[in-house]
Design a protein around this motif. Structure first.
Motif, PDB file in Angstrom:
ATOM      1  N   PRO A  55       6.890  -8.715  -0.783  1.00  0.00           N
ATOM      2  CA  PRO A  55       7.592  -7.419  -0.733  1.00  0.00           C
ATOM      3  C   PRO A  55       7.356  -6.624   0.542  1.00  0.00           C
ATOM      4  N   MET A  56       6.109  -6.538   1.010  1.00  0.00           N
ATOM      5  CA  MET A  56       5.815  -5.736   2.197  1.00  0.00           C
ATOM      6  C   MET A  56       6.604  -6.211   3.408  1.00  0.00           C
ATOM      7  N   TYR A 117       5.559   2.909  -1.808  1.00  0.00           N
ATOM      8  CA  TYR A 117       5.342   2.555  -3.218  1.00  0.00           C
ATOM      9  C   TYR A 117       4.713   1.168  -3.334  1.00  0.00           C
ATOM     10  N   ASP A 118       5.192   0.229  -2.513  1.00  0.00           N
ATOM     11  CA  ASP A 118       4.641  -1.128  -2.500  1.00  0.00           C
ATOM     12  C   ASP A 118       3.162  -1.112  -2.128  1.00  0.00           C
ATOM     13  N   ARG A 119       2.800  -0.340  -1.109  1.00  0.00           N
ATOM     14  CA  ARG A 119       1.384  -0.250  -0.691  1.00  0.00           C
ATOM     15  C   ARG A 119       0.546   0.456  -1.759  1.00  0.00           C
ATOM     16  N   TYR A 120       1.140   1.439  -2.419  1.00  0.00           N
ATOM     17  CA  TYR A 120       0.437   2.151  -3.491  1.00  0.00           C
ATOM     18  C   TYR A 120       0.077   1.199  -4.634  1.00  0.00           C
ATOM     19  N   VAL A 121       1.049   0.395  -5.055  1.00  0.00           N
ATOM     20  CA  VAL A 121       0.805  -0.560  -6.152  1.00  0.00           C
ATOM     21  C   VAL A 121      -0.198  -1.614  -5.711  1.00  0.00           C
ATOM     22  N   SER A 122      -0.073  -2.090  -4.455  1.00  0.00           N
ATOM     23  CA  SER A 122      -0.961  -3.142  -3.951  1.00  0.00           C
ATOM     24  C   SER A 122      -2.416  -2.692  -3.888  1.00  0.00           C
ATOM     25  N   LEU A 127      -4.170  -5.431  -9.851  1.00  0.00           N
ATOM     26  CA  LEU A 127      -4.033  -6.377 -10.960  1.00  0.00           C
ATOM     27  C   LEU A 127      -2.620  -6.368 -11.547  1.00  0.00           C
ATOM     28  N   GLN A 128      -1.907  -5.277 -11.365  1.00  0.00           N
ATOM     29  CA  GLN A 128      -0.550  -5.167 -11.904  1.00  0.00           C
ATOM     30  C   GLN A 128       0.531  -5.416 -10.845  1.00  0.00           C
TER      31      GLN A 128
END
Length: 314
Positions: A55-56, A117-122, A127-128
């Motif tokens: 994604p990144m 948002y991608d970096r936040y989740v990563s 784990l999610q």
């Protein structure tokens, strides 16, 4: 200026064009070729190498494609005008250029929001990550990044469709928000309110979201190990640099073009060139230098090109 029911607009923002047209053309042609080469090289690297099918990197490729489209919307017409006796454009094409220009500007902020948002989740929910940032999620975010700005701009076409043209000279070298000043408007309240709404939803809302996500990342990183802090710095700093760069350039368009501040013609010309020159060149340099995987692949590519060149010469 009307010709066979076609209304033409004159660009009045050029400075000393008769004296420096060749110099302007050569410089901007080199810049445009550099923009195409820089953005397209990294875009193709992401498409070709499976190790970058994450994604990144997909969002980075989309951002670089957006920069390429942004430049292609401006540069070909600009280069033609540098060599032409008259710097004119039909009103319909001017509206199209302006529509594409602001759609791509809006898409830039939405893409940066998706990257945040991608970096936040990563970093905050590692784990999610796989379950949240699925291919379908990435595709939806990419589609929305371009569709939302375009959809927000459609009403502007209807707002001015019934208005009469009073002026045929545009202060600038390409079509932007200044086009609204060409129309006879007894009251600009509706248009101003609509413009403010677009600015809020396209710029300020994404920026608030980006700042919120990066503040959460900063908080989590501060409480975590050195490796987590290093990862956060390596992956987030390029996006923040791009955000700061683009925000500064957009502020010019809002303050000068939208509010029609009386700026000296030469200063306006220089600032307008910065909008179309600096940022599209800045993106591939930042991601090519700051993102480790892309930087390594670029080094391998240049080494391969140099070996091939020496082999052919030898």
């Amino acid at each position: 200026m009307d010709d066979l029911n076609v209304t033409y607009i004159t660009f009045a923002g050029h400075v000393e064009l008769q004296s420096y047209r060749s110099l302007y053309f050569i410089i901007m042609f080199i810049v445009y070729v550099s923009i195409i080469f820089g953005n397209l090289t990294i875009f193709c690297l992401v498409c070709i190498h499976k190790s970058l099918h994450e994604p990144m990197y997909i969002f980075i490729a989309a951002l670089l494609l957006n920069s390429l489209l942004f430049s292609t919307n401006i540069y070909p017409k600009l280069l033609i005008d540098f060599l032409s006796d008259q710097q004119i454009i039909s009103l319909s094409l001017c509206h199209l250029q302006s529509f594409i220009y602001y759609t791509l500007c809006g898409a830039e902020f939405f893409l940066l929001s998706a990257m945040a948002y991608d970096r936040y989740v990563s970093i905050c929910k590692p784990l999610q990550y796989a379950s949240i940032m699925k291919k379908s999620t990435v595709c939806v975010l990419l589609v929305l990044a371009w569709l939302l700005p375009a959809g927000q701009l459609v009403p502007s076409l209807f707002l001015i469709s019934n208005l009469r043209i009073c002026h045929f000279s545009l202060k600038g070298i390409f079509c932007n928000n200044g086009i609204s000043k060409l129309y006879c408007m007894n009251s600009e309240t509706t248009y101003v309110v609509y413009g403010v709404l677009i600015i809020v939803t396209t710029i300020f809302v994404p920026m608030i979201f980006i700042l919120f996500t990066y503040s959460k990342i900063l908080l989590v990183s501060y409480r975590s190990s050195v490796n987590v802090r290093r990862k956060a710095a390596q992956t987030c700093s390029p996006h923040l640099l791009v955000l700061i760069s683009f925000s500064c350039l957009c502020s010019y368009d809002i303050v000068i073009a939208r509010l029609q501040i009386d700026l000296h013609k030469t200063a306006r010309f220089i600032m307008t060139l910065q909008v179309v020159l600096y940022h599209p060149l800045f993106n591939p340099i930042i991601y090519g230098v700051k993102v480790k995987k892309i930087s390594e692949l670029l080094k391998r590519l240049f080494i391969y090109i140099r070996i091939c060149y020496k082999t052919n010469v030898g």
